[in-house]
Design a protein around this motif. Structure first.
Motif, PDB file in Angstrom:
ATOM      1  N   SER A 148      37.577   6.615  -6.527  1.00 50.04           N
ATOM      2  CA  SER A 148      37.246   6.342  -5.121  1.00 50.04           C
ATOM      3  C   SER A 148      38.271   6.957  -4.179  1.00 50.04           C
ATOM      4  CB  SER A 148      37.170   4.834  -4.877  1.00 50.04           C
ATOM      5  OG  SER A 148      36.190   4.253  -5.687  1.00 50.04           O
ATOM      6  N   VAL A 149      39.530   6.692  -4.445  1.00 53.39           N
ATOM      7  CA  VAL A 149      40.592   7.203  -3.566  1.00 53.39           C
ATOM      8  C   VAL A 149      40.669   8.723  -3.644  1.00 53.39           C
ATOM      9  CG1 VAL A 149      43.079   7.154  -3.126  1.00 53.39           C
ATOM     10  CG2 VAL A 149      41.885   5.043  -3.692  1.00 53.39           C
ATOM     11  N   SER A 150      40.577   9.269  -4.842  1.00 50.06           N
ATOM     12  CA  SER A 150      40.629  10.721  -5.010  1.00 50.06           C
ATOM     13  C   SER A 150      39.435  11.401  -4.350  1.00 50.06           C
ATOM     14  CB  SER A 150      40.675  11.078  -6.494  1.00 50.06           C
ATOM     15  OG  SER A 150      41.854  10.606  -7.080  1.00 50.06           O
ATOM     16  N   SER A 151      38.274  10.765  -4.406  1.00 54.35           N
ATOM     17  CA  SER A 151      37.078  11.333  -3.767  1.00 54.35           C
ATOM     18  C   SER A 151      37.263  11.417  -2.262  1.00 54.35           C
ATOM     19  CB  SER A 151      35.849  10.490  -4.084  1.00 54.35           C
ATOM     20  OG  SER A 151      35.579  10.521  -5.449  1.00 54.35           O
ATOM     21  N   ILE A 152      37.801  10.374  -1.670  1.00 52.14           N
ATOM     22  CA  ILE A 152      38.027  10.375  -0.218  1.00 52.14           C
ATOM     23  C   ILE A 152      38.992  11.490   0.162  1.00 52.14           C
ATOM     24  CG2 ILE A 152      39.045   9.049   1.677  1.00 52.14           C
ATOM     25  CD1 ILE A 152      37.834   6.534   0.272  1.00 52.14           C
ATOM     26  N   PHE A 153      40.089  11.628  -0.573  1.00 55.48           N
ATOM     27  CA  PHE A 153      41.051  12.687  -0.278  1.00 55.48           C
ATOM     28  C   PHE A 153      40.461  14.066  -0.523  1.00 55.48           C
ATOM     29  CE2 PHE A 153      44.133   9.366   0.032  1.00 55.48           C
ATOM     30  CZ  PHE A 153      45.098   9.878   0.890  1.00 55.48           C
ATOM     31  N   SER A 154      39.680  14.220  -1.580  1.00 55.33           N
ATOM     32  CA  SER A 154      39.044  15.514  -1.858  1.00 55.33           C
ATOM     33  C   SER A 154      38.105  15.909  -0.731  1.00 55.33           C
ATOM     34  CB  SER A 154      38.263  15.458  -3.174  1.00 55.33           C
ATOM     35  OG  SER A 154      39.113  15.274  -4.267  1.00 55.33           O
ATOM     36  N   VAL A 155      37.285  14.971  -0.284  1.00 59.68           N
ATOM     37  CA  VAL A 155      36.330  15.260   0.789  1.00 59.68           C
ATOM     38  C   VAL A 155      37.064  15.559   2.094  1.00 59.68           C
ATOM     39  CG1 VAL A 155      34.470  14.284   2.202  1.00 59.68           C
ATOM     40  CG2 VAL A 155      34.405  14.055  -0.278  1.00 59.68           C
ATOM     41  N   LEU A 156      38.138  14.849   2.367  1.00 56.86           N
ATOM     42  CA  LEU A 156      38.927  15.149   3.576  1.00 56.86           C
ATOM     43  C   LEU A 156      39.508  16.554   3.517  1.00 56.86           C
ATOM     44  CD1 LEU A 156      40.793  11.786   4.253  1.00 56.86           C
ATOM     45  CD2 LEU A 156      38.971  12.816   5.614  1.00 56.86           C
ATOM     46  N   LEU A 157      40.017  16.960   2.372  1.00 52.93           N
ATOM     47  CA  LEU A 157      40.543  18.318   2.227  1.00 52.93           C
ATOM     48  C   LEU A 157      39.440  19.362   2.352  1.00 52.93           C
ATOM     49  CD1 LEU A 157      43.143  17.821  -0.649  1.00 52.93           C
ATOM     50  CD2 LEU A 157      43.623  18.280   1.758  1.00 52.93           C
ATOM     51  N   ILE A 158      38.295  19.095   1.749  1.00 50.30           N
ATOM     52  CA  ILE A 158      37.154  20.012   1.856  1.00 50.30           C
ATOM     53  C   ILE A 158      36.695  20.116   3.311  1.00 50.30           C
ATOM     54  CG2 ILE A 158      34.695  20.257   1.265  1.00 50.30           C
ATOM     55  CD1 ILE A 158      35.474  19.167  -1.554  1.00 50.30           C
ATOM     56  N   TYR A 159      36.666  18.991   4.004  1.00 54.22           N
ATOM     57  CA  TYR A 159      36.287  18.977   5.423  1.00 54.22           C
ATOM     58  C   TYR A 159      37.266  19.823   6.247  1.00 54.22           C
ATOM     59  CZ  TYR A 159      34.939  17.112   9.972  1.00 54.22           C
ATOM     60  OH  TYR A 159      34.518  16.980  11.268  1.00 54.22           O
ATOM     61  N   LEU A 160      38.560  19.684   5.970  1.00 57.06           N
ATOM     62  CA  LEU A 160      39.561  20.485   6.675  1.00 57.06           C
ATOM     63  C   LEU A 160      39.387  21.971   6.383  1.00 57.06           C
ATOM     64  CD1 LEU A 160      42.770  18.299   6.293  1.00 57.06           C
ATOM     65  CD2 LEU A 160      41.511  18.801   8.395  1.00 57.06           C
ATOM     66  N   ILE A 161      39.059  22.306   5.150  1.00 57.97           N
ATOM     67  CA  ILE A 161      38.800  23.705   4.802  1.00 57.97           C
ATOM     68  C   ILE A 161      37.627  24.235   5.613  1.00 57.97           C
ATOM     69  CG2 ILE A 161      37.940  25.213   2.949  1.00 57.97           C
ATOM     70  CD1 ILE A 161      39.637  23.462   1.024  1.00 57.97           C
ATOM     71  N   CYS A 162      36.576  23.435   5.718  1.00 62.81           N
ATOM     72  CA  CYS A 162      35.401  23.850   6.512  1.00 62.81           C
ATOM     73  C   CYS A 162      35.784  24.073   7.970  1.00 62.81           C
ATOM     74  CB  CYS A 162      34.305  22.799   6.432  1.00 62.81           C
ATOM     75  SG  CYS A 162      33.451  22.745   4.868  1.00 62.81           S
ATOM     76  N   LEU A 163      36.570  23.173   8.524  1.00 67.79           N
ATOM     77  CA  LEU A 163      36.971  23.306   9.924  1.00 67.79           C
ATOM     78  C   LEU A 163      37.863  24.520  10.149  1.00 67.79           C
ATOM     79  CD1 LEU A 163      37.706  19.612  10.980  1.00 67.79           C
ATOM     80  CD2 LEU A 163      35.750  21.028  11.635  1.00 67.79           C
ATOM     81  N   LEU A 164      38.747  24.799   9.203  1.00 70.87           N
ATOM     82  CA  LEU A 164      39.700  25.895   9.376  1.00 70.87           C
ATOM     83  C   LEU A 164      39.115  27.268   9.090  1.00 70.87           C
ATOM     84  CD1 LEU A 164      42.890  24.314   7.755  1.00 70.87           C
ATOM     85  CD2 LEU A 164      42.478  24.727  10.187  1.00 70.87           C
ATOM     86  N   PHE A 165      38.249  27.365   8.097  1.00 69.01           N
ATOM     87  CA  PHE A 165      37.831  28.684   7.633  1.00 69.01           C
ATOM     88  C   PHE A 165      36.380  29.044   7.897  1.00 69.01           C
ATOM     89  CE2 PHE A 165      41.477  27.528   4.960  1.00 69.01           C
ATOM     90  CZ  PHE A 165      42.321  28.568   5.314  1.00 69.01           C
ATOM     91  N   TYR A 166      35.587  28.113   8.354  1.00 64.71           N
ATOM     92  CA  TYR A 166      34.188  28.407   8.644  1.00 64.71           C
ATOM     93  C   TYR A 166      33.961  28.268  10.139  1.00 64.71           C
ATOM     94  CZ  TYR A 166      33.086  28.378   3.706  1.00 64.71           C
ATOM     95  OH  TYR A 166      33.047  28.678   2.372  1.00 64.71           O
ATOM     96  N   ARG A 167      33.230  29.185  10.672  1.00 67.46           N
ATOM     97  CA  ARG A 167      32.917  29.168  12.092  1.00 67.46           C
ATOM     98  C   ARG A 167      31.438  28.906  12.294  1.00 67.46           C
ATOM     99  NH1 ARG A 167      37.545  28.211  13.321  1.00 67.46           N
ATOM    100  NH2 ARG A 167      39.092  29.836  13.360  1.00 67.46           N
ATOM    101  N   LYS A 168      31.144  28.262  13.392  1.00 63.35           N
ATOM    102  CA  LYS A 168      29.743  28.017  13.740  1.00 63.35           C
ATOM    103  C   LYS A 168      29.122  29.349  14.129  1.00 63.35           C
ATOM    104  CE  LYS A 168      26.884  24.922  16.399  1.00 63.35           C
ATOM    105  NZ  LYS A 168      26.840  23.783  17.279  1.00 63.35           N
ATOM    106  N   LYS A 169      27.981  29.643  13.512  1.00 59.59           N
ATOM    107  CA  LYS A 169      27.301  30.905  13.816  1.00 59.59           C
ATOM    108  C   LYS A 169      26.582  30.789  15.144  1.00 59.59           C
ATOM    109  CE  LYS A 169      26.750  32.382   9.103  1.00 59.59           C
ATOM    110  NZ  LYS A 169      25.852  32.771   8.043  1.00 59.59           N
ATOM    111  N   ARG A 170      26.735  31.826  15.938  1.00 57.34           N
ATOM    112  CA  ARG A 170      26.050  31.866  17.239  1.00 57.34           C
ATOM    113  C   ARG A 170      24.656  32.433  17.059  1.00 57.34           C
ATOM    114  NH1 ARG A 170      30.902  33.914  21.158  1.00 57.34           N
ATOM    115  NH2 ARG A 170      32.260  32.186  20.671  1.00 57.34           N
ATOM    116  N   ILE A 171      23.741  31.830  17.779  1.00 55.45           N
ATOM    117  CA  ILE A 171      22.341  32.277  17.671  1.00 55.45           C
ATOM    118  C   ILE A 171      22.009  33.273  18.744  1.00 55.45           C
ATOM    119  CG2 ILE A 171      19.959  31.509  17.733  1.00 55.45           C
ATOM    120  CD1 ILE A 171      20.934  28.834  16.629  1.00 55.45           C
TER     121      ILE A 171
END
Length: 171
Positions: A148-171
């Motif tokens: 449970s605890v590791s899953s929360i930390f993993s998802v938080l890290l994955i979320y941070l990766i998404c925020l840092l390295f992925y950009r919203k595509k413009r239409i």
């Protein structure tokens, strides 16, 4: 198609390096063992075939079994993650998303949906992984806590990766 393959290889290599060099070296205690390599399977395009998902899940897990000396636990857990993704993902995408062959992420699924999607799959992966590592029913409550605890930390890290390295595509 070649561009998509090259992009996914680059994502795998970046996540593997980040997991091995950064995340694995950070001591967060006994009950926190996050893994960011799961994002590789989570973000694969929607129309990735079942066979390719299971194949990629197995070899991703096998790679980390070799690195972490875990004797097949990562391969089994990541195969399970790939199989579960096949069942879970349709609940989070529309027919239009499938036609467009989106890659699940915070900008394509939405932040809330992506967090729920990734938390479900990550928690199931961690439960399988930690149960295979410990392999004792008497340790199940501790395994559940660690997963449970590791899953929360993993998802938080994955979320941070998404925020840092992925950009919203413009239409």
């Amino acid at each position: 198609m070649n561009q998509l393959i090259i992009k996914n290889i680059a994502i795998f290599l970046a996540l593997a390096a980040g997991d091995i060099i950064l995340v694995n070296r950070i001591s967060l205690g006994t009950f926190i063992a996050p893994y960011i390599y799961l994002f590789f399977i989570l973000q694969l395009p929607v129309r990735t075939s079942r066979y390719a998902l299971i194949f990629l899940g197995f070899f991703t897990g096998l790679f980390f079994d070799i690195v972490y000396h875990t004797g097949g636990a990562h391969a089994a857990a990541t195969c399970f993650l790939a199989l579960l993704r096949i069942v879970i993902l349709p609940a989070f995408i529309s027919a239009e998303d499938k036609d467009n062959n989106i890659s699940p992420g915070i900008y394509t699924l939405g932040q809330g949906s992506f967090l729920i999607y990734s938390l479900i799959l990550t928690a199931c992966h961690h439960m399988v992984l930690f149960n295979l590592e410990i392999f004792k029913w008497s340790a199940f409550p501790l395994t559940l806590l660690k997963a449970s605890v590791s899953s929360i930390f993993s998802v938080l890290l994955i979320y941070l990766i998404c925020l840092l390295f992925y950009r919203k595509k413009r239409i």
